[in-house]
Design a protein around this motif. Structure first.
Motif, mmCIF file in Angstrom:
data_model
loop_
_atom_site.group_PDB
_atom_site.id
_atom_site.type_symbol
_atom_site.label_atom_id
_atom_site.label_comp_id
_atom_site.label_asym_id
_atom_site.label_seq_id
_atom_site.Cartn_x
_atom_site.Cartn_y
_atom_site.Cartn_z
ATOM 1 N N GLN A 56 0.837 -1.205 0.000
ATOM 2 C CA GLN A 56 0.000 0.000 0.000
ATOM 3 C C GLN A 56 0.875 1.260 0.000
ATOM 4 N N PRO A 57 0.436 2.290 -0.728
ATOM 5 C CA PRO A 57 1.319 3.453 -0.923
ATOM 6 C C PRO A 57 1.572 4.269 0.342
ATOM 7 N N GLY A 58 0.688 4.194 1.319
ATOM 8 C CA GLY A 58 0.833 5.067 2.491
ATOM 9 C C GLY A 58 0.392 6.472 2.137
ATOM 10 N N THR A 59 0.896 7.448 2.877
ATOM 11 C CA THR A 59 0.519 8.831 2.550
ATOM 12 C C THR A 59 1.230 9.231 1.255
ATOM 13 N N GLN A 60 0.766 10.318 0.689
ATOM 14 C CA GLN A 60 1.388 10.769 -0.557
ATOM 15 C C GLN A 60 2.865 11.123 -0.351
ATOM 16 N N ASP A 61 3.178 11.713 0.796
ATOM 17 C CA ASP A 61 4.580 12.029 1.094
ATOM 18 C C ASP A 61 5.428 10.766 1.208
ATOM 19 N N GLN A 62 4.858 9.766 1.872
ATOM 20 C CA GLN A 62 5.596 8.502 2.010
ATOM 21 C C GLN A 62 5.825 7.863 0.647
ATOM 22 N N PHE A 63 4.788 7.867 -0.180
ATOM 23 C CA PHE A 63 4.924 7.238 -1.492
ATOM 24 C C PHE A 63 5.896 8.025 -2.382
ATOM 25 N N LEU A 64 5.907 9.325 -2.213
ATOM 26 C CA LEU A 64 6.845 10.158 -2.978
ATOM 27 C C LEU A 64 8.287 9.758 -2.656
ATOM 28 N N GLN A 65 8.571 9.556 -1.388
ATOM 29 C CA GLN A 65 9.921 9.124 -0.992
ATOM 30 C C GLN A 65 10.259 7.774 -1.611
ATOM 31 N N LYS A 66 9.310 6.848 -1.513
ATOM 32 C CA LYS A 66 9.551 5.510 -2.068
ATOM 33 C C LYS A 66 9.784 5.590 -3.576
ATOM 34 N N PHE A 67 8.956 6.364 -4.244
ATOM 35 C CA PHE A 67 9.042 6.466 -5.705
ATOM 36 C C PHE A 67 10.375 7.083 -6.132
ATOM 37 N N LEU A 68 10.734 8.190 -5.493
ATOM 38 C CA LEU A 68 11.972 8.883 -5.889
ATOM 39 C C LEU A 68 13.217 8.078 -5.518
ATOM 40 N N ASN A 69 13.081 7.202 -4.516
ATOM 41 C CA ASN A 69 14.220 6.357 -4.124
ATOM 42 C C ASN A 69 14.196 4.983 -4.781
ATOM 43 N N GLY A 70 13.232 4.749 -5.651
ATOM 44 C CA GLY A 70 13.177 3.468 -6.360
ATOM 45 C C GLY A 70 12.756 2.302 -5.486
ATOM 46 N N LYS A 71 12.098 2.595 -4.362
ATOM 47 C CA LYS A 71 11.647 1.518 -3.468
ATOM 48 C C LYS A 71 10.217 1.120 -3.825
ATOM 49 N N VAL A 72 10.001 0.899 -5.102
ATOM 50 C CA VAL A 72 8.695 0.536 -5.648
ATOM 51 C C VAL A 72 8.941 -0.557 -6.686
ATOM 52 N N MET A 73 7.859 -1.130 -7.220
ATOM 53 C CA MET A 73 8.073 -2.221 -8.167
ATOM 54 C C MET A 73 8.847 -1.721 -9.399
ATOM 55 N N PHE A 74 9.760 -2.531 -9.838
ATOM 56 C CA PHE A 74 10.650 -2.220 -10.958
ATOM 57 C C PHE A 74 11.601 -1.060 -10.696
ATOM 58 N N GLY A 75 11.774 -0.729 -9.422
ATOM 59 C CA GLY A 75 12.859 0.178 -9.052
ATOM 60 C C GLY A 75 12.655 1.622 -9.481
ATOM 61 N N SER A 76 13.757 2.298 -9.713
ATOM 62 C CA SER A 76 13.748 3.743 -9.935
ATOM 63 C C SER A 76 13.381 4.109 -11.375
ATOM 64 N N TRP A 77 12.455 5.042 -11.506
ATOM 65 C CA TRP A 77 12.109 5.580 -12.827
ATOM 66 C C TRP A 77 13.360 6.161 -13.502
ATOM 67 N N PHE A 78 14.166 6.857 -12.725
ATOM 68 C CA PHE A 78 15.361 7.509 -13.300
ATOM 69 C C PHE A 78 16.312 6.459 -13.881
ATOM 70 N N ASP A 79 16.591 5.427 -13.111
ATOM 71 C CA ASP A 79 17.500 4.378 -13.588
ATOM 72 C C ASP A 79 16.952 3.720 -14.853
ATOM 73 N N HIS A 80 15.648 3.507 -14.868
ATOM 74 C CA HIS A 80 15.021 2.839 -16.009
ATOM 75 C C HIS A 80 15.204 3.664 -17.278
ATOM 76 N N VAL A 81 14.822 4.928 -17.192
ATOM 77 C CA VAL A 81 14.874 5.805 -18.377
ATOM 78 C C VAL A 81 16.318 6.052 -18.802
ATOM 79 N N ILE A 82 17.189 6.315 -17.843
ATOM 80 C CA ILE A 82 18.597 6.584 -18.178
ATOM 81 C C ILE A 82 19.215 5.339 -18.828
ATOM 82 N N GLY A 83 18.945 4.185 -18.256
ATOM 83 C CA GLY A 83 19.492 2.941 -18.803
ATOM 84 C C GLY A 83 19.062 2.711 -20.246
ATOM 85 N N TRP A 84 17.790 2.897 -20.517
ATOM 86 C CA TRP A 84 17.303 2.641 -21.883
ATOM 87 C C TRP A 84 17.704 3.744 -22.863
#
Ligand code: PPS
Length: 285
Positions: A142-170
């Motif tokens: 569960q995402p938790g509060t929006q602030d909590q989910f923002l931290q998880k998302f920006l740190n790649g602690k979500v499914m398939f990891g970091s958006w930044f790593d994904h886009v930069i890698g490809w």
């Protein structure tokens, strides 16, 4: 958390969708040179592309998208269904999806060099779409509060990891000539032109009426009606439609309704730092 997610090659994967056997199957998978692979970070336009690509392939015949669920039509190679679909027997060109990062791809990908359509979306909208999705999917933490989910998302602690790593890698992938880069926002802005570019990349020359027919079928309000693509076949216990729909809003810029001003500023600061070496001109910059 430990049970819902499996850590694999440095990223979290939802265990329910990606058991060990599936990950192993993909590791040993053999590509063909003419395979077409839709690659996305989750919530960036996968389902949309799983509609467009088969329609380009079929020359605008709606049968495949009206009779086969998207997850069998353009299956994820890392997902539980891939190993039961007899993909080895499918006729070329085969159509696949994957959420893998570039450096997670199996050996065969780097030697055989199939075609890749890489779809990107404004990460603030990816965050927004994800926030609603994590809230409705019982196989995700569960995402938790929006602030909590923002931290998880920006740190790649979500499914398939970091958006930044994904886009930069490809974006830094080798053999770029076999890769087409396109954004969700370009597709929103001019779907017909996007379908036309996708068909050129796939080596299918289609009449303008066919391109128009495909684009018309794939606009959000029409695609939302297709039960083979709108996830209504998934039982409510896995995806709770009372909380959010899978085809939720289908717009660019919904982050403005979701993030506070300070959250958006924080997001932008992290983005700027993470993306500082990337030359690619994003539509949203
Ligand atoms: S997943 O789970 O990774 O497969 O999700 P994905 O399909 O990549 O992303 C889901 C978001 O894409 C939107 N979507 C569309 N937008 C516009 N037009 C069409 N036809 C379309 N189809 C899917 C979907 O609504 C999700 O975005 P949000 O912002 O949540 O609406």
């Amino acid at each position: 958390e430990a049970e819902l997610y499996t850590e694999y090659k440095g990223v979290y994967l939802p265990t329910h969708l990606h058991p060990q056997g599936s990950l192993k199957y993909y590791e040993e998978f053999t590509f063909r040179h003419d395979d077409i692979l839709i690659v996305t970070y989750p919530k960036s336009g996968t389902t949309w592309m799983q509609e467009i690509v088969p329609l380009v392939q079929s020359g605008g015949d709606l049968t495949p998208v009206l009779t086969v669920p998207n997850w069998d039509r353009v299956p994820w190679l890392e997902e539980t269904r891939a190993c039961v679909l007899n993909l080895e027997q499918r006729a070329s060109p085969r159509l696949f999806s994957t959420h893998y990062h570039y450096n997670m791809m199996p050996a065969s990908f780097f030697t055989v060099k199939p075609k890749v359509i890489y779809v990107m979306r404004n990460p603030k909208d990816v965050f927004t779409s994800s926030y609603h999705y994590y809230g409705m999917a019982s196989f995700l933490v569960q995402p938790g509060t929006q602030d909590q989910f923002l931290q998880k998302f920006l740190n790649g602690k979500v499914m398939f990891g970091s958006w930044f790593d994904h886009v930069i890698g490809w974006l830094n992938a080798k053999d770029q000539d076999r890769t087409m880069y396109i954004s969700y926002e370009e597709m929103i802005f001019d779907l017909r032109d996007s379908v036309s570019k996708i068909s050129q990349f796939m080596g299918k020359s289609l009449d303008s009426e066919v391109i128009e027919k495909i684009a018309d079928h794939c606009v959000f309000k029409n695609m939302k009606q297709n039960k083979m693509s709108n996830y209504s076949l998934v039982p409510n216990e896995f995806m709770d439609r009372n909380k959010s729909e899978f085809l939720r809003k289908g717009i660019a810029g919904d982050w403005k309704n979701q993030l506070t001003v300070s959250q958006a500023e924080y997001f932008d600061a992290v983005y700027k730092n993470q993306m500082k070496d990337i030359k690619y001109k994003f539509v949203w910059d």
